[in-house]
Design an enzyme around this catalytic site. Structure first.
Site, PDB file in Angstrom:
ATOM      1  N   LYS A   1       0.924  -1.339  -0.166  1.00  0.00           N
ATOM      2  CA  LYS A   1       0.012  -0.095   0.142  1.00  0.00           C
ATOM      3  C   LYS A   1       1.009   1.164  -0.039  1.00  0.00           C
ATOM      4  O   LYS A   1       1.717   1.442   0.925  1.00  0.00           O
ATOM      5  CB  LYS A   1      -0.999   0.023   1.215  1.00  0.00           C
ATOM      6  CG  LYS A   1      -2.291   0.825   1.056  1.00  0.00           C
ATOM      7  CD  LYS A   1      -2.984   0.555   2.408  1.00  0.00           C
ATOM      8  CE  LYS A   1      -4.328   1.241   2.281  1.00  0.00           C
ATOM      9  NZ  LYS A   1      -5.332   1.266   3.514  1.00  0.00           N
TER      10      LYS A   1
HETATM   11  O1  G3P Z   1      -7.785   2.153   5.164  1.00  0.00           O
HETATM   12  C1  G3P Z   1      -8.053   3.428   4.849  1.00  0.00           C
HETATM   13  C2  G3P Z   1      -9.554   3.587   5.014  1.00  0.00           C
HETATM   14  O2  G3P Z   1     -10.274   2.904   4.838  1.00  0.00           O
HETATM   15  C3  G3P Z   1      -9.643   4.525   6.324  1.00  0.00           C
HETATM   16  O3  G3P Z   1     -10.947   4.644   6.892  1.00  0.00           O
HETATM   17  O4  G3P Z   1     -12.549   5.164   8.512  1.00  0.00           O
HETATM   18  O5  G3P Z   1     -10.174   5.894   8.827  1.00  0.00           O
HETATM   19  O6  G3P Z   1     -11.385   6.948   7.271  1.00  0.00           O
HETATM   20  P1  G3P Z   1     -11.377   5.816   7.937  1.00  0.00           P
END
Ligand code: G3P
Length: 217
Positions: A87
């Protein structure tokens, strides 16, 4: 649409995997920190454990922000397990690293995508996945689903192998909207995945069926 779980929590990963509908896992440094996973060796061991639970792509994020550092870290991550997807953040150094890994046949997930231009350049570099952050756009009063639809439209014009991995999914309606638009993958928390199964009429209907069946006893 493929279902990935967005967590580094092993219990949640095991519970989602046991449903039989889990296709992969995404993590990020914040999710690792939330589980108290720090230090290079501990982080690498945790990725390996996740790969042993789920038979599907597992996104493992680099910390470096320069090309050489991303290549160094990405190669270590990719060597951990065949299912590791490196990633890489959406920055120009990241684009170079994605191209490098693409040439070597190593899968990548370009993260922190917030615009169609970013999605386009990542696809041109050969990213296996791009992660537009749906919920974080919603958080700033911008419709995250609109971005995913725009990216879907652009990718449909060409023959990129890049898959749209809708990230920052927070709730079941996000998952449904992603499926309507044709996102290739969504990654979200266990709570959002499980909530898809809920409907009060299902609960009431089942209660009624069981009660009626019991009348004959
Ligand atoms: O892994 C990346 C993404 O899914 C993060 O999600 O909820 O922290 O905005 P969030």
């Amino acid at each position: 649409m493929k279902f990935f779980i967005d967590t580094a929590n092993l219990n949640d990963i095991k519970e989602a995997n046991a449903l039989g509908i889990l296709d992969g896992v995404t993590t990020n440094p914040s999710l690792m920190a939330k589980e108290g996973i720090f230090g290079d060796q501990e982080v690498l061991a945790h990725y390996k454990t996740i790969c042993e639970i789920v038979d599907g792509p597992v996104s493992a994020e680099v910390i470096a922000t320069d090309f050489e550092g991303m290549v160094r870290e990405g190669e270590i991550l990719a060597a951990l397990h065949k299912n590791i997807v490196v990633k890489i953040p959406m920055i120009l150094e990241g684009i170079k690293a994605i191209k490098y890994f693409s040439n070597k046949g190593i899968k990548t997930n370009c993260t922190l995508i917030f615009s169609p231009g970013q999605a386009l350049i990542a696809a041109k570099a050969g990213a296996s996945y791009i992660s537009p952050f749906l919920g974080r756009l919603d958080d700033v009063s911008t419709n995250g689903i609109d971005l995913i639809a725009q990216i879907r439209g652009i990718y449909n014009n060409y023959t990129y192998d890049t898959e749209i991995l809708a990230a920052s999914v927070r709730h079941p309606m996000h998952i449904i909207q992603c499926a309507e638009i044709g996102a290739d993958v969504m990654t979200g928390p266990l709570s959002a995945i499980k909530a898809l199964a809920n409907h009060p009429l299902t609960t009431l209907g089942l209660e009624q069926f069981l009660a009626d069946h019991a009348k004959g006893k």
